[in-house]
Write a protein that holds these residues in place. Sequence first.
Motif, short mmCIF file in Angstrom:
data_model
loop_
_atom_site.label_atom_id
_atom_site.label_comp_id
_atom_site.label_asym_id
_atom_site.label_seq_id
_atom_site.Cartn_x
_atom_site.Cartn_y
_atom_site.Cartn_z
N ALA A 42 0.84 -1.19 0.00
CA ALA A 42 0.00 0.00 0.00
C ALA A 42 0.88 1.25 0.00
O ALA A 42 2.03 1.21 0.45
N GLY A 43 0.36 2.32 -0.52
CA GLY A 43 1.10 3.59 -0.58
C GLY A 43 0.16 4.69 -1.00
O GLY A 43 -1.07 4.50 -0.99
N ASP A 44 0.73 5.83 -1.41
CA ASP A 44 -0.10 6.99 -1.77
C ASP A 44 -1.06 6.68 -2.91
O ASP A 44 -2.15 7.25 -3.00
N THR A 45 -0.65 5.81 -3.83
CA THR A 45 -1.48 5.55 -5.01
C THR A 45 -2.14 4.17 -5.00
O THR A 45 -2.77 3.77 -5.98
N LEU A 46 -1.96 3.45 -3.90
CA LEU A 46 -2.58 2.11 -3.80
C LEU A 46 -3.08 1.90 -2.37
O LEU A 46 -2.28 1.86 -1.43
N HIS A 47 -4.41 1.81 -2.23
CA HIS A 47 -5.00 1.66 -0.90
C HIS A 47 -5.67 0.30 -0.79
O HIS A 47 -6.28 -0.17 -1.74
N ALA A 48 -5.56 -0.30 0.41
CA ALA A 48 -6.19 -1.61 0.65
C ALA A 48 -7.18 -1.47 1.80
O ALA A 48 -6.79 -1.11 2.91
N ASP A 49 -8.45 -1.73 1.52
CA ASP A 49 -9.47 -1.68 2.57
C ASP A 49 -9.87 -3.11 2.92
O ASP A 49 -10.49 -3.81 2.11
N VAL A 69 -9.12 -7.93 0.62
CA VAL A 69 -9.27 -6.47 0.66
C VAL A 69 -9.88 -5.97 -0.65
O VAL A 69 -9.90 -6.69 -1.65
N THR A 70 -10.36 -4.73 -0.60
CA THR A 70 -10.65 -4.01 -1.84
C THR A 70 -9.47 -3.10 -2.11
O THR A 70 -9.04 -2.35 -1.22
N LEU A 71 -8.92 -3.18 -3.31
CA LEU A 71 -7.78 -2.33 -3.67
C LEU A 71 -8.24 -1.14 -4.50
O LEU A 71 -9.02 -1.30 -5.45
N SER A 72 -7.77 0.05 -4.12
CA SER A 72 -8.07 1.25 -4.93
C SER A 72 -6.77 1.77 -5.52
O SER A 72 -5.80 2.00 -4.78
N PHE A 73 -6.76 1.92 -6.81
CA PHE A 73 -5.60 2.45 -7.53
C PHE A 73 -5.90 3.91 -7.89
O PHE A 73 -6.98 4.20 -8.42
N GLU A 74 -4.94 4.78 -7.61
CA GLU A 74 -5.11 6.20 -7.99
C GLU A 74 -3.91 6.63 -8.81
O GLU A 74 -2.87 6.99 -8.26
#
Length: 334
Positions: free
Chosen positions: A175-182, A195-200
Motif C-alpha cells: 500500500a502507498g499513496d497511489t494504492l489503498h487496501a481496505d 481487501v478491496t484495492l483502490s488504484f489512484e
Amino acid sequence: MTTDPVALARDISDGFLFPGALDVDASDIVPIDRLDRLAAAGFYGLAGPADAGGMGLDDRRKAFEIIEILASGCLTTTFVWIQHHGAVRAVADAPPAFRDAWLERLCRGTVRAGVAFSGLRRPGPPILTAVPDGEGWRFTGLAPWVTGWGRVDVVRAAARRENGDIVWALVDAAAGDTLHADPLRLAAVNASATVTLSFEDHRVPANRVIGLQNFDEWQAADRSSLRVNGSLALGVARRCAALLERSALVAELDARREALDHGSPEAMPEERARASELALRAATTLVVSGGGRSIAMDHQAQRLAREAIFLLVFGQTAAIKAAQLHRLYDESHG
Ligand SMILES: Cc1cc2nc3c(=O)[nH]c(=O)nc-3n(C[C@H](O)[C@H](O)[C@H](O)COP(=O)(O)OP(=O)(O)OC[C@H]3O[C@@H](n4cnc5c(N)ncnc54)[C@H](O)[C@@H]3O)c2cc1C
C-alpha cells in the motif's frame, strides 16, 4: 525417490491443515506456516513447468484433485494459495525476460502472488482502467476483491485500456499513496485477508507488464476456466463426507467430480452450481447430525457450513448465478 503429489497433499491435508483449520478460521490472517508448508512441498509450483522448479504435472485432473484434497483440510489456506497459480501460468507464457525474472521464484513460492481480475466480469464501464505512461501504464480504479493481502508479494492485476484491451501486470502488494487496501470482514474465510484495492494513477513500469490481451479473447478463456474453483466446493463436501462416514455422499462426490472433469465449457456453469449445492447439502447434513453442538465455534460443522455458503458466491459468473437460481428456485417451485 519421487513422492506422489496426491499422496503428499493427502498427508499435509489430514495431518497438518485439518487439525489447525478451526484456529485458522478464528485468526485475523492465515498463519504463514500454513503457506510455507505448501511452498516447501512444492505446491506453489502446481501449475508451473518442471524446468522452472514447478511440478510439471501433465494431468490436469491430478492438479484438480490436489486442490480438492487441500481444500478439505483447510479452505482458508487453500483459498489464499489458489490465487497464486494464474500468475504462474501467465508468467510461464510471458516473453523470456519476464519469465526469467519471475517464474522460478513463483514456482518455489519465494515470491507469492494474488490476483485482481474479477472486475472484468462486471458489466458496464471498466472499474479499473489503464492509461499509457511512457513505456509503462498508470492504473486507476477498483479491484473489489483481492485475497491474501499481507501474505502475497505481488498481485496479478487486470486493467482495461482505452481500446478495451486488458493490460495484465504484476503489481507490488504494497500500500502507498497511489494504492489503498481496505480490509473486508467476512462471514467465512475471514483469515484469507481479502481487501478491496483502490488504484489512484498508480504507476506500472514496463518491466511489470506481463502482456496485453484482447477482451473478447479473455472472455472466451474465462468461460473455459470455470472448472478449477469447483474443486474448492468438492473439498468442503469431501471433508463432510469423511466426518459423516456416509458412502452415499462419497458416491455423489465422485459423480460430481467426474462431471466437472469431463464437462464442456457450456456445461460448466451447471456443474459448478451442482458442486456448490453438494457442498452446502453435505455441510447441512453435518450440522444436523451434530445437533446443537454443531453451532459451537470449536465444532467443524459450523465452519464447513459457513464455507459452503461462501462457495455459493465465490467465483460466481453471470452464467453460474443463473444456473444456481434456476436450481434453487425454478426446480423447487415448478
Ligand atoms: C471472499 C472473496 C474473495 C475473493 N477474492 C478474489 C481475488 O483474490 N481475486 C479476484 O480477482 N476475485 C476475487 N473474488 C471475486 C470472485 O471471483 C467473485 O465472486 C466473482 O467474480 C463475482 O464477483 P462479484 O460477486 O463481486 O460480482 P458482481 O458484480 O456482484 O456480479 C455477480 C455476477 O453477476 C453478474 N452481474 C452483475 N451485475 C450484472 C448485471 N447488471 N447484469 C448482468 N449480470 C450481472 C456478474 O457478471 C457476475 O458474474 C473474491 C470473491 C469473494 C467473495
